[in-house]
Design a protein around this motif. Sequence first.
Motif, short mmCIF file in Angstrom:
data_model
loop_
_atom_site.label_atom_id
_atom_site.label_comp_id
_atom_site.label_asym_id
_atom_site.label_seq_id
_atom_site.Cartn_x
_atom_site.Cartn_y
_atom_site.Cartn_z
N LYS A 295 -23.90 21.28 0.36
CA LYS A 295 -24.74 20.39 -0.44
C LYS A 295 -26.20 20.77 -0.25
CE LYS A 295 -21.67 16.39 -0.73
NZ LYS A 295 -21.55 14.93 -0.59
N GLU B 47 -30.16 14.39 -3.82
CA GLU B 47 -29.32 15.57 -3.87
C GLU B 47 -29.68 16.41 -5.08
OE1 GLU B 47 -24.61 16.95 -3.80
OE2 GLU B 47 -25.12 14.81 -3.71
N LYS C 264 -28.15 19.13 -7.58
CA LYS C 264 -26.84 19.64 -8.01
C LYS C 264 -27.04 20.77 -9.01
CE LYS C 264 -24.25 15.40 -7.12
NZ LYS C 264 -23.33 14.38 -7.65
N ASP D 9 -26.16 25.17 -9.42
CA ASP D 9 -25.38 26.28 -8.87
C ASP D 9 -25.94 27.58 -9.43
OD1 ASP D 9 -23.59 28.01 -7.81
OD2 ASP D 9 -21.80 27.04 -8.60
#
Length: 244
Positions: free
Chosen positions: A43, A64, A66, A68
């Motif tokens: 994470k 967080e 998120k 990729d």
Amino acid sequence: MQKYFISTKNLNECIIDKDDAFHISTVMRNKIGDEIIVSDELKTYLAKIKSLSNNLVNFEVVEEIKTDNELPVKITIFQGYPKGDKLDDIIKHSTELGAYEFFLTIMKRSLFKLDLKKKEAKLERFQKIAKEAAEQSYRRIIPKVKDIIELKKINFDEYDKLILCYEESSKNGDLCNFKSIIKSLNKNEKVAVLIGPEGGIDESELKYLLNIGFIPCGLGPRILRTETAASYVLSSISYEMELK
């Protein structure tokens, strides 16, 4: 904004220590309240610095993140061991371009003799280079520098595609194989890319690699240096699969 890979334990405790703490406090000259990015390769979070010293930074998680940034395929670079410090740049630039892992491969024309006493220290140094490059390029993971190993001790069975960067294919005008392979790649496939050292690939090695399924590929009409080939391959795959 600087990114730092830390252990899951340190992430849970909201601390950064050792070299990374020194980098934050002394090199980057961050202050309390500054924001950084932290990740344990599982994470990733935006974090705010609460306190800092040369050997310890405390932070609080803001939110967080998120995203990729990994290539859709897992590219393992089998780099024929070159002279001097060329591996530093090969690992650094290949990490920036999305390589998944590295095997530093001893081949017949490698001007390198493996000193087992120094092997672990070399791998540790190369892994640090990969970590720093992964942080700079906002990778989700740190590519692993797996081993320094002789060519014929490597097991290639787990790979879906086997690409042999072979300069003779370029000299002979055969430029179709590489283009065909990267166009045929599917998401999550594992791809082995083997690159010879400065002296190229010995005839006995070529015969062996062809027998186990490697496809010889020219990388354009120009002959590339060993330290350039991995960047060409990774850039081409990124162009084909990511720039839609």
